[in-house]
Design a protein around this motif. Structure first.
Motif, PDB file in Angstrom:
ATOM      1  N   ALA A  28      37.828  36.722  47.920  1.00  0.00           N
ATOM      2  CA  ALA A  28      38.714  37.578  48.709  1.00  0.00           C
ATOM      3  C   ALA A  28      39.341  38.665  47.835  1.00  0.00           C
ATOM      4  N   ALA A  29      39.811  38.284  46.651  1.00  0.00           N
ATOM      5  CA  ALA A  29      40.422  39.265  45.753  1.00  0.00           C
ATOM      6  C   ALA A  29      39.418  40.331  45.334  1.00  0.00           C
ATOM      7  N   ALA A  30      38.167  39.906  45.083  1.00  0.00           N
ATOM      8  CA  ALA A  30      37.134  40.857  44.693  1.00  0.00           C
ATOM      9  C   ALA A  30      36.788  41.802  45.835  1.00  0.00           C
ATOM     10  N   ARG A  31      36.638  41.262  47.044  1.00  0.00           N
ATOM     11  CA  ARG A  31      36.285  42.101  48.194  1.00  0.00           C
ATOM     12  C   ARG A  31      37.423  43.052  48.572  1.00  0.00           C
ATOM     13  N   LEU A  32      38.651  42.606  48.419  1.00  0.00           N
ATOM     14  CA  LEU A  32      39.794  43.450  48.749  1.00  0.00           C
ATOM     15  C   LEU A  32      40.076  44.508  47.677  1.00  0.00           C
ATOM     16  N   GLY A  33      39.567  44.287  46.475  1.00  0.00           N
ATOM     17  CA  GLY A  33      39.822  45.229  45.396  1.00  0.00           C
ATOM     18  C   GLY A  33      41.213  45.124  44.803  1.00  0.00           C
ATOM     19  N   VAL A  34      41.781  43.918  44.814  1.00  0.00           N
ATOM     20  CA  VAL A  34      43.149  43.729  44.327  1.00  0.00           C
ATOM     21  C   VAL A  34      43.250  44.088  42.850  1.00  0.00           C
ATOM     22  N   ALA A  35      42.301  43.633  42.047  1.00  0.00           N
ATOM     23  CA  ALA A  35      42.362  43.909  40.610  1.00  0.00           C
ATOM     24  C   ALA A  35      42.243  45.401  40.322  1.00  0.00           C
ATOM     25  N   ASP A  36      41.454  46.104  41.118  1.00  0.00           N
ATOM     26  CA  ASP A  36      41.311  47.546  40.925  1.00  0.00           C
ATOM     27  C   ASP A  36      42.601  48.276  41.288  1.00  0.00           C
ATOM     28  N   ALA A  37      43.306  47.757  42.297  1.00  0.00           N
ATOM     29  CA  ALA A  37      44.542  48.407  42.740  1.00  0.00           C
ATOM     30  C   ALA A  37      45.709  48.149  41.808  1.00  0.00           C
ATOM     31  N   LEU A  38      45.651  47.039  41.076  1.00  0.00           N
ATOM     32  CA  LEU A  38      46.749  46.683  40.175  1.00  0.00           C
ATOM     33  C   LEU A  38      46.618  47.459  38.866  1.00  0.00           C
ATOM     34  N   GLY A  39      47.625  48.236  38.533  1.00  0.00           N
ATOM     35  CA  GLY A  39      47.583  49.054  37.327  1.00  0.00           C
ATOM     36  C   GLY A  39      48.064  48.306  36.099  1.00  0.00           C
ATOM     37  N   GLU A  40      48.500  49.053  35.101  1.00  0.00           N
ATOM     38  CA  GLU A  40      48.916  48.462  33.834  1.00  0.00           C
ATOM     39  C   GLU A  40      50.303  47.826  33.912  1.00  0.00           C
ATOM     40  N   ASN A  41      51.090  48.223  34.891  1.00  0.00           N
ATOM     41  CA  ASN A  41      52.452  47.698  35.012  1.00  0.00           C
ATOM     42  C   ASN A  41      52.541  46.683  36.142  1.00  0.00           C
ATOM     43  N   PRO A  42      53.392  45.657  36.010  1.00  0.00           N
ATOM     44  CA  PRO A  42      53.596  44.704  37.104  1.00  0.00           C
ATOM     45  C   PRO A  42      53.945  45.439  38.397  1.00  0.00           C
ATOM     46  N   THR A  43      53.397  44.933  39.504  1.00  0.00           N
ATOM     47  CA  THR A  43      53.511  45.642  40.779  1.00  0.00           C
ATOM     48  C   THR A  43      54.005  44.715  41.862  1.00  0.00           C
ATOM     49  N   ALA A  44      54.825  45.228  42.747  1.00  0.00           N
ATOM     50  CA  ALA A  44      55.323  44.455  43.881  1.00  0.00           C
ATOM     51  C   ALA A  44      54.195  44.207  44.878  1.00  0.00           C
ATOM     52  N   VAL A  45      54.259  43.050  45.521  1.00  0.00           N
ATOM     53  CA  VAL A  45      53.229  42.697  46.497  1.00  0.00           C
ATOM     54  C   VAL A  45      53.160  43.732  47.612  1.00  0.00           C
ATOM     55  N   GLU A  46      54.302  44.237  48.038  1.00  0.00           N
ATOM     56  CA  GLU A  46      54.318  45.218  49.119  1.00  0.00           C
ATOM     57  C   GLU A  46      53.505  46.463  48.757  1.00  0.00           C
ATOM     58  N   ASP A  47      53.612  46.890  47.503  1.00  0.00           N
ATOM     59  CA  ASP A  47      52.855  48.061  47.061  1.00  0.00           C
ATOM     60  C   ASP A  47      51.365  47.751  46.946  1.00  0.00           C
ATOM     61  N   LEU A  48      51.054  46.559  46.444  1.00  0.00           N
ATOM     62  CA  LEU A  48      49.646  46.153  46.374  1.00  0.00           C
ATOM     63  C   LEU A  48      49.046  46.040  47.772  1.00  0.00           C
ATOM     64  N   ALA A  49      49.808  45.465  48.693  1.00  0.00           N
ATOM     65  CA  ALA A  49      49.319  45.294  50.060  1.00  0.00           C
ATOM     66  C   ALA A  49      49.016  46.648  50.703  1.00  0.00           C
ATOM     67  N   ALA A  50      49.879  47.621  50.461  1.00  0.00           N
ATOM     68  CA  ALA A  50      49.639  48.954  51.010  1.00  0.00           C
ATOM     69  C   ALA A  50      48.373  49.562  50.417  1.00  0.00           C
ATOM     70  N   ALA A  51      48.145  49.310  49.115  1.00  0.00           N
ATOM     71  CA  ALA A  51      46.988  49.895  48.434  1.00  0.00           C
ATOM     72  C   ALA A  51      45.665  49.289  48.914  1.00  0.00           C
ATOM     73  N   VAL A  52      45.675  47.979  49.217  1.00  0.00           N
ATOM     74  CA  VAL A  52      44.421  47.319  49.617  1.00  0.00           C
ATOM     75  C   VAL A  52      44.349  47.044  51.116  1.00  0.00           C
ATOM     76  N   LYS A  53      45.357  47.549  51.849  1.00  0.00           N
ATOM     77  CA  LYS A  53      45.376  47.468  53.313  1.00  0.00           C
ATOM     78  C   LYS A  53      45.375  46.025  53.821  1.00  0.00           C
ATOM     79  N   THR A  54      46.356  45.248  53.334  1.00  0.00           N
ATOM     80  CA  THR A  54      46.553  43.886  53.823  1.00  0.00           C
ATOM     81  C   THR A  54      48.012  43.700  54.203  1.00  0.00           C
ATOM     82  N   GLU A  55      48.301  42.541  54.787  1.00  0.00           N
ATOM     83  CA  GLU A  55      49.685  42.162  55.044  1.00  0.00           C
ATOM     84  C   GLU A  55      50.293  41.597  53.747  1.00  0.00           C
ATOM     85  N   PRO A  56      51.535  41.923  53.425  1.00  0.00           N
ATOM     86  CA  PRO A  56      52.132  41.468  52.159  1.00  0.00           C
ATOM     87  C   PRO A  56      52.231  39.951  52.024  1.00  0.00           C
ATOM     88  N   LYS A  57      52.667  39.252  53.073  1.00  0.00           N
ATOM     89  CA  LYS A  57      52.902  37.808  52.938  1.00  0.00           C
ATOM     90  C   LYS A  57      51.623  37.036  52.632  1.00  0.00           C
TER      91      LYS A  57
END
Length: 342
Positions: free
Chosen positions: A29-58
């Motif tokens: 799921a993480a690979a298909r969603l591209g979570v690792a690609d969306a996460l940059g060098e700095n720690p990121t809030a789930v809400e921002d990651l969710a917006a980047a990969v088009k998922t629900e935050p929870k």
């Protein structure tokens, strides 16, 4: 904050193991969603990651929380998430990316086949033909083209990464020609041609494979004038003459197919030819968990097997090869350096 766990007691460890599918599914799921690609060098809030990969935050937080238990991503004290060495390997742009391998090992057909492992163990035969009514690779290319594309990408990535280790390990300085048998897109032969400017090379693989050979080897490529690209099945014949034959990660079929391939290499090379077989092993190596899992997957899909050192030695010597040396290529591969007996 969730962290990777260490050494739980046996009852809990067994419970974790039987939920192994959950970990594999989470990685997919993480690979298909591209979570690792969306996460940059700095720690990121789930809400921002969710917006980047088009998922629900929870639910994304739940996915990340599960993966951090295995050291894939790290949750910070403030609830943000950061990369780990493993999560970076899920990135498309990482030079050692395992994203394609992650997808290949969790493709839809694997979820159909794994529950039938007991039947494969009982009979010693693959289960794919019973599931889909045709051989595995025929099924892939005719009925599951998306999985076939994932397979090709995974094999290309794996071959490109390991080719550097193979060319670094093997000294071919006394040889004028090298043949990469079942060599996929030809990353190994390309590496040797770059290492030895006076050497000629041959790439042999199935027609649908070699038509997508490394651009360096194709017409107009930097190495094209020193390489022959031959379309063929090494289990049928090897119409190639060379000083050195490389056989990498293809001796995994059923016993008869493996024996035919080796017989054809020996016949093509003749007495004195050098043959280097490179394989994952399922005995005492650092990659035991990975190699034994792949061994079971080969049983399921093609009725094949990974090898122990002894089983490789037996197969090679039975084909008429004298083993001169056995060396680790990297933690995952071993090279059996042989000579065709006179």
């Amino acid at each position: 904050m969730t962290t990777a766990q260490t050494a739980p007691p046996p009852p809990m460890r067994l419970r974790e193991l039987v939920f192994g599918a959950a970990c594999a599914a989470a990685l997919r799921a993480a690979a298909r969603l591209g979570v690792a690609d969306a996460l940059g060098e700095n720690p990121t809030a789930v809400e921002d990651l969710a917006a980047a990969v088009k998922t629900e935050p929870k639910p994304l937080r739940r996915l990340l929380r599960a993966l951090t238990c295995y050291g894939v991503f790290a949750e910070q004290a403030d609830g943000t998430f950061a990369h780990t060495e493993m999560s970076r390997l899920l990135r498309e742009d990482d030079p050692h990316s395992l994203r394609a391998i992650t997808l290949w090992c969790t493709e839809p057909w694997t979820w159909d086949a794994w529950p039938l492992l007991d039947e494969a163990v009982r009979t010693g035969r693959n289960v794919v033909e019973e599931l889909y009514g045709k051989e595995f690779f025929t099924y892939l290319h005719e009925d599951a083209p998306e999985s076939a594309a994932v397979f090709n990408q995974a094999m290309t990535t794996s071959s490109r990464q390991s080719a550097q280790d193979v060319t670094r390990l093997l000294d071919l300085s006394g040889s004028k020609s090298v043949a990469d048998i079942g060599g996929g897109q030809g990353h190994v032969v390309a590496g040797f041609l770059e290492k030895y400017p006076a050497m000629r090379g041959t790439l042999l693989d199935l027609p649908g494979v070699v038509e997508n050979a490394d651009p360096r080897l194709r017409k107009g490529g930097a190495l094209a004038d020193r390489v022959d690209i031959v379309a063929g099945d090494c289990r049928v014949a090897i119409p190639v003459q060379a000083d050195v034959y490389i056989i990498k990660n293809i001796l995994e079929w059923d016993d008869e197919s493996t024996a035919r391939c080796l017989r054809n290499v020996v016949e093509a090379g003749g007495p004195g030819a050098r043959v280097v077989a490179i394989e994952n092993l399922v005995d005492d190596t650092p990659s035991m968990r990975f190699s034994t899992a792949m061994d079971l997957l080969l049983l399921l899909n093609v009725g094949g097997a990974k090898h122990t050192t002894d089983s490789m030695v037996r197969r090679l010597t039975a084909a008429g090869l004298v083993i001169d040396d056995i060396s680790p290529v990297n933690p995952y591969l071993h090279a059996f350096d042989c000579t065709v007996a006179g």
